[in-house]
Structures are given as structure tokens and as C-alpha cells.
Enzyme design. Structure first.
Site, PDB file in Angstrom:
ATOM      1  N   ASP A 113       0.872  -1.168   0.000  1.00  0.00           N
ATOM      2  CA  ASP A 113       0.000   0.000   0.000  1.00  0.00           C
ATOM      3  C   ASP A 113       0.911   1.220   0.000  1.00  0.00           C
ATOM      4  O   ASP A 113       2.129   1.081  -0.022  1.00  0.00           O
ATOM      5  CB  ASP A 113      -0.937  -0.025   1.214  1.00  0.00           C
ATOM      6  CG  ASP A 113      -2.266   0.680   0.929  1.00  0.00           C
ATOM      7  OD1 ASP A 113      -2.242   1.772   0.332  1.00  0.00           O
ATOM      8  OD2 ASP A 113      -3.308   0.140   1.307  1.00  0.00           O
ATOM      9  N   ASP A 147     -10.703  -1.012   2.365  1.00  0.00           N
ATOM     10  CA  ASP A 147      -9.519  -0.833   1.524  1.00  0.00           C
ATOM     11  C   ASP A 147      -8.420  -1.739   2.065  1.00  0.00           C
ATOM     12  O   ASP A 147      -7.666  -1.374   2.964  1.00  0.00           O
ATOM     13  CB  ASP A 147      -9.086   0.633   1.562  1.00  0.00           C
ATOM     14  CG  ASP A 147      -8.085   0.951   0.467  1.00  0.00           C
ATOM     15  OD1 ASP A 147      -7.699   0.037  -0.286  1.00  0.00           O
ATOM     16  OD2 ASP A 147      -7.695   2.127   0.370  1.00  0.00           O
ATOM     17  N   ALA A 148      -8.373  -2.949   1.520  1.00  0.00           N
ATOM     18  CA  ALA A 148      -7.484  -3.976   2.068  1.00  0.00           C
ATOM     19  C   ALA A 148      -6.410  -4.394   1.072  1.00  0.00           C
ATOM     20  O   ALA A 148      -5.391  -4.944   1.453  1.00  0.00           O
ATOM     21  CB  ALA A 148      -8.297  -5.198   2.484  1.00  0.00           C
ATOM     22  N   LYS A 149      -6.655  -4.159  -0.213  1.00  0.00           N
ATOM     23  CA  LYS A 149      -5.689  -4.485  -1.274  1.00  0.00           C
ATOM     24  C   LYS A 149      -5.211  -5.923  -1.163  1.00  0.00           C
ATOM     25  O   LYS A 149      -4.042  -6.222  -1.364  1.00  0.00           O
ATOM     26  CB  LYS A 149      -4.527  -3.494  -1.255  1.00  0.00           C
ATOM     27  CG  LYS A 149      -4.987  -2.036  -1.451  1.00  0.00           C
ATOM     28  CD  LYS A 149      -3.834  -1.064  -1.580  1.00  0.00           C
ATOM     29  CE  LYS A 149      -4.304   0.345  -1.923  1.00  0.00           C
ATOM     30  NZ  LYS A 149      -5.071   1.018  -0.849  1.00  0.00           N
ATOM     31  N   ARG A 150      -6.129  -6.834  -0.868  1.00  0.00           N
ATOM     32  CA  ARG A 150      -5.771  -8.224  -0.667  1.00  0.00           C
ATOM     33  C   ARG A 150      -5.568  -8.950  -1.989  1.00  0.00           C
ATOM     34  O   ARG A 150      -6.106  -8.548  -3.027  1.00  0.00           O
ATOM     35  CB  ARG A 150      -6.858  -8.941   0.148  1.00  0.00           C
ATOM     36  CG  ARG A 150      -7.019  -8.413   1.569  1.00  0.00           C
ATOM     37  CD  ARG A 150      -5.778  -8.643   2.410  1.00  0.00           C
ATOM     38  NE  ARG A 150      -6.003  -8.322   3.818  1.00  0.00           N
ATOM     39  CZ  ARG A 150      -5.573  -7.216   4.430  1.00  0.00           C
ATOM     40  NH1 ARG A 150      -4.888  -6.316   3.776  1.00  0.00           N
ATOM     41  NH2 ARG A 150      -5.816  -7.023   5.719  1.00  0.00           N
TER      42      ARG A 150
END
EC number: 4.1.1.23
Lengths: 277, 277
Positions: free
Chosen positions: A96, B91-94
Site C-alpha cells: 500500500d 480498503d485492504a488491497k488483498r
């Protein structure tokens, strides 16, 4: 002390390059831990008791700890592994930007509670997204390079205008980002030729090679190409921690047979890998 | 009901495309919440009270909740936002594989506690890593497409042998993955031309455009190109939630001035964006 020096010491002490993946899937926990306050922590504690002599590191996957009790279980697990002198690699695949990246990197900071010794990260957002991890010279940063899942091809295999494949570019970038000597690469084990090719690109970077089971056919390539100057990790998760998963051992109140099987599986994988070291 | 239909309803009700980022950096919380059992939850509750009339959604970033108290705060926050009829985009961007991806996707599952309505994901591991999210037709899946941080160039701008840039390929893939009509894209706001170009590639996919402050110069492009048939989100995090951050309001025991400033900032951004809708 640099992470890879600590890992080298641990590999020597345990005579093992086995990474034990701690993925305590709630649906598969044995009855013997279900009454505990934190079943995942109780499970991990007994797995660590059974396997630590054979473990070069423990690799909890963050996905299995993403709830209030889960993070408590993870913190207890990290502290307990450290009590056995085994480093912990948090498989979080984070990436991120800006203040968010700095926040994620706090999992490496001992001031905030039990801290992981290393972490896996995703390179898609580029260097500045990884900088808060890379800056920690005492912590390991394993960059996803080439994964062996079917969708790994979707992006990683794309051919660039330069003639490289995308994963080859990522491997070069990881090498560029290694100013502190704390970068590793995650490289899947399903294609031995690819593993060899990536090793030739970066002779000095240790790999984390996931997906090698006790009976898997790729153990030789994982060891031959995964280690850099003897340092690297070959991971098995479910193949070890659920090795005792048959109906009888799962229902056993003591759990002794269940966890004994995990210890035996870790030992077998260690011995199998050590044939090729 | 499909996520983007629910989001369209919310945009109509609030007359707003503002996404309020809930990133409760512990170092910046005002004194008025520090004595609470869960300061981050107390902070978010008051932010939601002050801003919900202007919010199309709330976007907590998972990095700020990765500890036992943090996940409790996150669950309370999700439930409270839902009580105000505002959807929550985590909003984890996994991005991970197999059983791990399925485990991450449980944050979208109401059976497991307060559930996010949508999530951000990282495409580097390809389709199967996102499948457990994509399968949830009632939940939104925002794929990272083009980020505006400096390192965004490292991979996303690479030119492929096909002549495309990597981010263009990701945008096409996101379109391919949109069989359930639940895919969005995260596209940074710093380059209006790029935003326009990506919109032309995928006319029907809603964007989440981060990085637009109340005074930012890119508001027009974010609205003009970020919305698909009127649906999309323009996010501001610190510009709203820390708008009241000066020494006097931070130390104020009541917090009234601090949170009032957040409400005003959200309203201003809404009005600014609405000029271009």
C-alpha cells in the site's frame, strides 16, 4: 542482527530449511483445541511444541487471523515461537502507499507488541510502497516474484517490450531494492526450470518456496535453487499442520495423536529436503 | 441486491459521490477520544455522525485496524455505518491464493460478523486469487488498476510486447473478470489524461478515485471520468477526518470543533464534486 544472518543460524541449529505454515483454518481444527479461549492459539501452541525442532521458521498467513480473537492468537503465536528461538515470517502479501504502508510495517516493530521477523509483500505498487519494510535492515522482506497458482500467468507471465517476462522484471527490481541485504523472493515450486532460471538471475537472494509437501516431487529443485549460500525456506502448511487429520485423531480429546502426526510430517519433510542440501 | 445498485441508491440519497476514508492514525487522534475503550471506534463513530449526510460510502483502510482492538473497532465501525445506511468499502488491497483467498473473502460474509459491502484487491496473483471475491455478486470488488504513487511506475507503466502498458492490461482483465457486474477499478487522480484514457477503455466500470482533497485541482477529472453512468467514488481520507487538526481543537475535551470541521470538509468536497456531476 540481519534477518538472513539470524535465519542462517536457525537453519544450522535445526539442521532444517523447513518453513511451517500456520494456517489454522477454523473448519479443520481438532476437537482437542475447540474449548480453549483462543482455539487458533491453542492449536498453534501445540503445533509449535510438536514441530519446533524441525522448523527453520514459522509462517502464519494473516488471512487466518483477521478478527479480534485472531490477532490475539497471532500475537501469542509469535511470542511463543520466539520463546523456542524460531523466527516468524508473516505471510501477509501487503502493499500500500504512503502513511498506510508505514502503518502496515508496524507489524515488524517490537515496540507495538510481538513482532514478525519477516513479511511477504506484493510488488504491484512499486518501490515506495515497500520502502517502510525495506528500511528495516533487521527484518526480512520477501517480495512475491512468481506464484504457481493458475492465475499467476495473468500478469506475471506477460512478455514486456524489453523481451523480459513481468516476473523477471520483478526479480530484477527485488535485486535493486536489496540495498540493505534484507530482500527475499517468493517463488513457486511447480516448475523446476523456472526456479532454476530465476536463481540464475539473482544468485544471492534467498527464496521462500511454497507448495512443497512431504511427498511432493519438487523438493530437489526447491532446495537446489531455492537456497542462496545455504539460506532459504521451503514451506509446507496443511501438509504438516493437518497431517493428523483423520476422523479418529480429530475427535481425540487429548489431541496427542493429531499433533504427533504434525511433528512426524515436519521431520519427514526436513529429512527429505536435507537429502538435497 | 447488487453492490453498484445499492451504491447508486446511496449516491442519489446523499447527493454525493464522496468516499470518506477512515484511517484513524493513532498518533493523530484528538484528546476527546483517547479515554474511550476503543479510541479508533470512538473516533470513527464521531466522524460518521459528523459526515454521514455527505458520504456515499466509508472506506476504512485495513492497515489501521491490524491488532486485536483494531478489528473490534473496525467491526463496530462497519455496523455503525450500516446503521446510517452508508455502505462500507474495506480498503485492504488483498490478493492471495486458494484457501487463503477464500479466508480473506470472509470479510464480505455477514455470517461472520459485520461485513464490508466491497473491498479493494490486488491483481498481481491473477484471476483465481480474486475468484472468492468476484463470486459474491452482491459485493463490490475494486481492482487496483493505476495508482498515483511514485512507485506506481515500477510495474504498472511497463510496456508490454503487445504495445499495451501493464495497467492497461489490468484494466482489460478487470473487464473480463466482471461477469457478475460487481467489478470496479482503483484509478489515481494525479494524471487527468490517464484517467480519461482508462475511462475510454472501460466505459461501464465504476472507479474509486483516491487522492482528491477538498482543494485539489483534479476534482473535475475525477468526476468526469471516474463515474460510469453516474456511479463511482471520489475518496478523501485525511483531508476530511483530520480537517479539524489544529492544536486548539485537538486538545478540546468535547471534540465538538474537531468533528464539526470534518463534517464541513466532507460537505465542501461534496459540493465541489457536485459542480461537475
Amino acid at each position: 542482527m540481519h534477518f538472513f544472518d539470524r535465519l542462517a543460524d536457525r537453519i544450522a541449529t535445526a539442521d532444517s530449511v523447513v518453513s511451517v505454515g500456520l494456517d489454522p483454518d477454523p473448519a479443520r481444527l481438532p476437537d482437542s483445541v475447540l474449548d480453549a479461549d483462543l482455539p487458533r492459539w491453542q492449536f498453534n501452541r501445540r503445533i509449535i511444541d510438536a514441530t519446533h525442532e524441525h522448523a527453520a521458521c514459522y509462517k502464519p498467513n494473516a488471512a487466518f487471523y483477521e478478527d479480534p480473537d485472531g490477532w490475539r492468537a497471532l500475537e501469542e503465536t509469535i511470542a511463543y515461537a520466539h520463546g523456542k528461538n524460531v523466527p516468524v515470517l508473516l505471510d501477509a502479501k501487503r502493499g500500500d502507499i504512503g502513511n498506510t504502508a508505514r502503518q502496515y510495517a508496524q507489524i515488524l516493530d517490537e515496540d507495538e507488541g510481538p513482532a514478525a521477523d519477516a513479511i511477504t509483500v506484493n510488488p504491484f505498487l512499486g518501490r515506495d510502497s515497500l520502502e517502510p519494510f525495506l528500511q528495516r535492515a533487521d527484518r526480512g522482506v520477501f517480495v512475491l516474484g512468481r506464484t504457481s497458482n493458475p492465475g499467476g500467468e495473468d500478469l506475471q507471465d506477460l512478455e514486456l517490450a524489453s523481451g523480459e517476462k513481468l516476473y523477471e522484471r520483478v526479480v530484477h527490481l527485488a535485486d535493486l531494492w536489496n540495498g540493505n541485504g534484507n530482500v527475499g523472493l517468493v517463488v513457486g515450486a511447480t516448475n523446476p526450470d523456472e526456479l532454476e532460471e530465476i536463481r540464475e538471475l539473482v544468485p544471492d537472494i534467498p527464496f521462500l518456496v511454497p507448495g512443497v509437501g512431504a511427498q511432493g516431487g519438487d523438493a530437489e529443485a526447491a532446495v537446489e535453487h531455492g537456497l542462496a549460500d545455504g539460506v532459504g525456506l521451503v514451506n509446507s502448511s496443511r501438509g504438516i499442520i493437518f497431517a493428523g487429520e483423520d476422523a479418529a485423531t480429530r475427535r481425540d480429546d487429548s489431541g496427542d495423536a493429531f499433533f504427533k502426526a504434525a511433528g512426524q510430517s515436519a521431520k519427514q519433510l526436513k529429512q527429505r529436503l536435507n537429502q538435497f542440501r
